[in-house]
Write an enzyme that holds these catalytic residues in place. Structure first.
Site, PDB file in Angstrom:
ATOM      1  N   ASP A 224       0.793  -1.136  -0.085  1.00  0.00           N
ATOM      2  CA  ASP A 224       0.020   0.124  -0.065  1.00  0.00           C
ATOM      3  C   ASP A 224       0.836   1.121  -0.112  1.00  0.00           C
ATOM      4  OD1 ASP A 224      -2.531   1.310   0.117  1.00  0.00           O
ATOM      5  OD2 ASP A 224      -2.539   1.107   2.230  1.00  0.00           O
TER       6      ASP A 224
ATOM      7  N   HIS B 179      -3.765  13.931   0.563  1.00  0.00           N
ATOM      8  CA  HIS B 179      -3.928  12.945   1.798  1.00  0.00           C
ATOM      9  C   HIS B 179      -2.898  13.150   2.729  1.00  0.00           C
ATOM     10  CE1 HIS B 179      -5.294   9.191   3.719  1.00  0.00           C
ATOM     11  NE2 HIS B 179      -4.270   9.074   3.684  1.00  0.00           N
TER      12      HIS B 179
ATOM     13  N   GLU C 241     -10.432   3.962   2.974  1.00  0.00           N
ATOM     14  CA  GLU C 241      -9.435   4.551   1.997  1.00  0.00           C
ATOM     15  C   GLU C 241      -9.755   4.014   0.533  1.00  0.00           C
ATOM     16  OE1 GLU C 241      -5.457   4.004   3.540  1.00  0.00           O
ATOM     17  OE2 GLU C 241      -5.898   5.782   4.928  1.00  0.00           O
TER      18      GLU C 241
ATOM     19  N   GLU D 175      -8.918   3.603  -3.051  1.00  0.00           N
ATOM     20  CA  GLU D 175      -7.474   3.519  -3.798  1.00  0.00           C
ATOM     21  C   GLU D 175      -7.993   3.021  -4.967  1.00  0.00           C
ATOM     22  OE1 GLU D 175      -4.503   2.135  -1.436  1.00  0.00           O
ATOM     23  OE2 GLU D 175      -5.226   2.967   0.666  1.00  0.00           O
TER      24      GLU D 175
ATOM     25  N   ASP E  82      -9.425   0.148   1.438  1.00  0.00           N
ATOM     26  CA  ASP E  82      -8.511  -0.305   2.413  1.00  0.00           C
ATOM     27  C   ASP E  82      -8.955   0.275   3.681  1.00  0.00           C
ATOM     28  OD1 ASP E  82      -5.972  -1.148   3.464  1.00  0.00           O
ATOM     29  OD2 ASP E  82      -5.086   0.945   3.599  1.00  0.00           O
TER      30      ASP E  82
ATOM     31  N   ARG F 292      -8.940   4.093  12.639  1.00  0.00           N
ATOM     32  CA  ARG F 292      -7.921   4.972  13.026  1.00  0.00           C
ATOM     33  C   ARG F 292      -7.423   5.163  14.467  1.00  0.00           C
ATOM     34  NH1 ARG F 292      -6.265   6.114   7.933  1.00  0.00           N
ATOM     35  NH2 ARG F 292      -7.962   6.566   6.574  1.00  0.00           N
TER      36      ARG F 292
ATOM     37  N   GLN G  74      -4.857   2.466  14.628  1.00  0.00           N
ATOM     38  CA  GLN G  74      -3.612   2.762  13.840  1.00  0.00           C
ATOM     39  C   GLN G  74      -2.699   3.738  14.694  1.00  0.00           C
ATOM     40  OE1 GLN G  74      -4.745   4.235  10.120  1.00  0.00           O
ATOM     41  NE2 GLN G  74      -2.619   4.733   9.516  1.00  0.00           N
TER      42      GLN G  74
ATOM     43  N   LYS H 281      -5.167  -1.801  10.215  1.00  0.00           N
ATOM     44  CA  LYS H 281      -5.353  -2.271   8.483  1.00  0.00           C
ATOM     45  C   LYS H 281      -5.622  -3.523   8.229  1.00  0.00           C
ATOM     46  CE  LYS H 281      -3.964   2.057   6.964  1.00  0.00           C
ATOM     47  NZ  LYS H 281      -4.467   2.770   6.016  1.00  0.00           N
TER      48      LYS H 281
ATOM     49  N   THR I 133      -9.350  -5.901   3.688  1.00  0.00           N
ATOM     50  CA  THR I 133      -8.933  -4.932   2.431  1.00  0.00           C
ATOM     51  C   THR I 133      -9.934  -5.399   1.344  1.00  0.00           C
ATOM     52  OG1 THR I 133      -6.813  -4.534   2.928  1.00  0.00           O
ATOM     53  CG2 THR I 133      -7.242  -3.870   0.880  1.00  0.00           C
TER      54      THR I 133
ATOM     55  N   GLU J  67     -10.425  12.639   7.131  1.00  0.00           N
ATOM     56  CA  GLU J  67     -10.418  13.969   6.249  1.00  0.00           C
ATOM     57  C   GLU J  67     -11.819  14.614   5.789  1.00  0.00           C
ATOM     58  OE1 GLU J  67      -7.196  13.400   2.741  1.00  0.00           O
ATOM     59  OE2 GLU J  67      -7.889  11.415   3.163  1.00  0.00           O
TER      60      GLU J  67
END
Lengths: 383, 383
Positions: free
Chosen positions: B102, B109, B173, B175, B207, B211, B214, B227, B231, B332
């Site tokens: 990844d 970002h 996420e 991606e 993904d 948070r 993490q 994570k 996925t 975000e």
């Protein structure tokens, strides 16, 4: 001292004269051909021993491991089956690696490395004492002992921007790896008591590391190119069952750990590693002193519901003890200055042509000793 | 607007009524059964299309990909072969994932996340501008769109030590992933011009990220349990060849990159992503603005000699543009406050029962549009 007697019987994959890959068990200085044994009806693992990796047998689970091991022991004791001299065997990667996770579970190592890489911060971050820190490595570059280690190129910190070229700080990490046999379903956890239900065996690991590349790249997402070029494993997977006499109380943990990491018996494995650099023994890392145990590592790895696959490899992280002659990396060994090898040469990091070999032993029953084979590699210049 | 016409022809793996997994190509709202086509002699891929994943065909290399695609297009155009209504198909993980990497290649970002997670440091670390930062994720928990996302449990920072429980900051996420077909030998590099020789196709990725887990775990070795629980990938792999009209100049890079990352043509892909949260479109992340290109990511991933395996997946990192309505994560999106969904509810992070779906389009030839299917997942409570 016999290291590969009837109480050990580690599994590997071998071939002779470029022939087919076959599963075998090391018995002293021979390999008992289990492929031939199953073909001849001497042993029955539903065909799992007639495959080119250990994965099919590892997937059969703990009862099958135990039954096959018992039968192998009978064969070895009776001298039944085909023994191939080890010297005639080419040894291969014993299992197909699914995911590779690398932990960071020696407090001595974490402290030593923290002091070197992050001199202005606490040497061990606060979270380290609460969870076995780990990250995923590159499974596709896990190779068997003896595979040449091509010196990696990459970026490192330079004056006013990155420099580029062959790594100038190529290092080792002496580790102990745990090989998963029994898989799990996504969304389930393995309890801290579940190690022996899921882990088939133990393998020596050298997690080659390019410290200059790693130091430049690792903020904020961790090591990548500084590690992913090569990880070597020994050709022999020692069954967990063979290590029944090697369990020993692990260091007390303070602060107390969360419940999911708390075991009724908080045990580590009493493996004694040895690291040789161009034939000079430079270190004897003691595995028994690891702060986080493999059972805790496995519980943490799955606490979020991550599934296990047959062939998953999780490694302990660098095995370092409190003394300089007990460290598992050259970053630590040479932090205070170069070491002198038996040929009189001085070393700080690895030079082209250097060879590193890691071995280990553990106590077996009745005063016997269990050997783990050897993980060795020689550094070659990038072509 | 047709998204799955003859200029697209994405590959997937399907089954009907619990039957065998078969390779197919999406043609509008049908699936052309390539397993049946090869069995019937309508197409010849030396049996690679008669397997349950795309890996065997992906390993055949660029010339084979091109020849098979040309023949598939003939069949689809002529209406030859067996078409199965998409509505009757169960879709599976299209390829067996080898290693999963990844990246972290959107400057928007990286800047947004840096401000949130590391408020007292520069939002983008110095190294970020010199190399495409990446890390290895867990290949074994890459699952196909539609797989329920079990809310992970884990440690997060608490008062005076860690707290433990279900993640309270579960995020996505959005991606774009690149799937490797042609492998390489250990010790060799892929040049920045080598993308099309090694990458078979493109797949949407979510993904999923916890948070809180993490943020507590990621120093110093990067994301792990935050994570590794899941996925998701879309069921369709769009061949790189179908994206010939989607290349567009990538953002200029300053400071200048090292030679191994410098391309004659510095190109990104003009994909427009869309993120729906419980049916409300909350973002339109623009992939064309990614700072690091897939060609640079592949060159960096192999600069140290790391080998590629068929089935390797490397993902772009969260796709975020400069505007709030262009970000690819909810961290975000909701940094300045919750968002209101169409049903009137307010959200900051994911609640149990929430569904997130990511789609994308890219320009095809002659004003056509290429679709990427959808990667969707619904959050379920830990059992």
């Amino acid at each position: 001292m016999t290291l590969y007697g009837l109480d050990n019987l580690p599994y590997g994959v071998f071939s002779v004269d470029g022939g087919r890959r076959r599963i075998g068990v090391r018995v002293h200085d021979d390999v008992l051909d289990l492929d031939a044994a199953e073909a001849a009806g001497l042993i029955d693992a539903r065909g799992a021993l007639r495959t080119p990796t250990l994965n099919a047998h590892m997937a059969q689970g703990r009862a099958a491991w135990s039954a096959v091991r018992a039968r192998v022991r009978e064969l070895a004791r009776a001298g039944d089956g085909t023994l191939v001299p080890l010297a005639d065997c080419e040894l291969h990667l014993p299992f197909q690696v699914a995911d590779y996770v690398d932990f960071y579970s020696s407090a001595w190592h974490a402290s030593n490395v923290g002091k070197i890489l992050r001199p202005n911060q606490p040497d061990i971050p606060e979270n380290w004492w609460h969870l076995p820190i780990g990250y995923h490595g590159r499974a596709g570059t896990v190779t068997v002992s003896g595979t040449p280690i091509v010196r990696p190129w990459g970026q490192r910190r330079g004056d006013g921007g990155p420099a580029f070229g062959p790594s100038t700080r190529l290092d080792i990490e002496a580790e102990v790896g745990f090989v998963v046999g029994t898989p799990t379903r996504l969304g389930t956890r393995v309890p801290v008591s579940g190690l022996a239900d899921h882990v088939f065996g133990v393998v020596l690991v050298n997690d080659w590391s390019a410290r200059d590349i790693q130091a430049w790249e690792y903020v904020p997402l961790g090591p990548f190119c500084g590690k992913s070029f090569a990880t070597s494993v020994a050709p022999w997977v020692v069954p967990l069952e063979a290590l029944a006499h090697a369990w020993t109380p692990a260091p007390a943990q303070d602060p107390p750990v969360l419940d999911y990491l708390r075991a009724d018996e908080h045990l580590g494995l009493d493996l004694s590693l040895a690291v040789e650099w161009n034939g000079t023994r430079v270190s004897r890392p003691p595995f028994a002193g690891m702060y986080w145990t493999p059972a805790q590592q496995l519980a943490h790895l799955t606490v979020n519901g991550a599934s296990l696959c047959t062939g998953d490899l999780f490694a302990s992280g660098t095995v370092s003890g409190p003394q300089r002659e007990e460290v598992g990396s050259f970053l630590e060994l040479t932090a205070a200055g170069p070491v002198r090898l038996a040929d009189g040469s001085l070393r700080t990091f690895l030079e082209d042509g250097d060879t590193v070999s890691i071995t280990a032993t553990a106590p077996g029953p009745d005063g016997t000793t269990i050997g783990f084979g050897e993980v060795t590699g020689t550094v070659v210049k990038t072509a």
